[in-house]
Write an enzyme that holds these catalytic residues in place. Sequence first.
Site, PDB file in Angstrom:
ATOM      1  N   GLU A 212     -14.097 -15.973-149.194  1.00 48.30           N
ATOM      2  CA  GLU A 212     -14.360 -16.063-150.082  1.00 48.30           C
ATOM      3  C   GLU A 212     -15.267 -15.218-149.912  1.00 48.30           C
ATOM      4  O   GLU A 212     -15.833 -14.658-148.801  1.00 48.30           O
ATOM      5  CB  GLU A 212     -15.108 -17.365-151.087  1.00 48.30           C
ATOM      6  CG  GLU A 212     -15.912 -17.874-150.031  1.00 48.30           C
ATOM      7  CD  GLU A 212     -16.549 -19.103-150.432  1.00 48.30           C
ATOM      8  OE1 GLU A 212     -15.187 -19.810-151.237  1.00 48.30           O
ATOM      9  OE2 GLU A 212     -17.510 -19.206-150.272  1.00 48.30           O
ATOM     10  N   HIS A 250     -20.038 -21.421-154.086  1.00 45.82           N
ATOM     11  CA  HIS A 250     -21.401 -21.746-152.823  1.00 45.82           C
ATOM     12  C   HIS A 250     -22.554 -20.595-153.168  1.00 45.82           C
ATOM     13  O   HIS A 250     -22.371 -19.797-153.229  1.00 45.82           O
ATOM     14  CB  HIS A 250     -20.149 -21.753-151.418  1.00 45.82           C
ATOM     15  CG  HIS A 250     -18.645 -22.462-151.431  1.00 45.82           C
ATOM     16  ND1 HIS A 250     -17.746 -22.260-150.899  1.00 45.82           N
ATOM     17  CD2 HIS A 250     -18.717 -24.195-151.921  1.00 45.82           C
ATOM     18  CE1 HIS A 250     -17.178 -22.992-151.116  1.00 45.82           C
ATOM     19  NE2 HIS A 250     -17.951 -23.922-151.318  1.00 45.82           N
TER      20      HIS A 250
END
Length: 300
Positions: A212, A250
């Site tokens: 990511e 995150h």
Amino acid sequence: MAIFLTKESKVVVQGMTGSEGMKHTRRMLASGTDIVAGVNPRKAGKVIDFDDRAVPVFGSVRAAIEATGADVTVVFVPPPFAKAAVIEAVDTGIPLAVVITEGIPVHDAVVFHAYAAQRGTRVIGPNCPGLISPGQSNAGIIPADIAAKPGRVGLVSKSGTLTYQLMYELREIGFSSAVGIGGDPVVGTTHIDCLAAFEQDPDTELIVLIGEIGGDAEERAAAYIAERITKPVVGYIAGFTAPEGKTMGHAGAIVSGSSGTAHAKKQALEAAGVRVGATPTETSRLVRARLAQPGDVAAH
């Protein structure tokens, strides 16, 4: 086979008697994990009944290991106490610590990762779903029923949700192991660690790497793949539409300027010979197509 976690693994759960610990201990047991003990200093001596399994509670990780021979710990301890819990486990010499807890301060994570590395304990996480070797063992919160079948694919992922989705989409093929390494800025086990382990695992024929935005872990993994991995690798990068400078989900998923973008990571992986899907579904199609190719699937 599998990586890091097998049917022989004996698991202790730190924080087992809390609400999350109880819920996921029951789920791990239902999926075949050999959970031999829980740890809670205030409830030492109790025995907790989980359906058809009674699990004793010990006052320390050392006492649990001495009584049961546990070689894996799963940590559900709340953030303020997680560093001490991991260090306690590392001090016993336990080979593997799976830290599920979210919200651990980065400084605490840096401290216990460095401490574990010096003493030979592998840490997975924090802020991760753990890992599963289907048909063998499940240490963490990955739902075992989404991919109960052992198979030929090894999966390493920053994202818990995408771990679950890819496992579901490839459930008919199955997995040797799936490892959710976590999306915090500092994690104990990296993409590269898992790539190296899957490369050595005879039952893993193809590796799926999920990354990511943020940081440079995927670029470093791409360089490692180009130099060291002979098995085919298929990738997916989350965050192509993420706005610059925003943390997305995150704590480690933040892009600054051109660094850490999904496009940069995709380019690095493709330059290393990795096929990268635009969506999780396309990624699963790429996996099926690669496994269906005639000849030696291990030829990268």
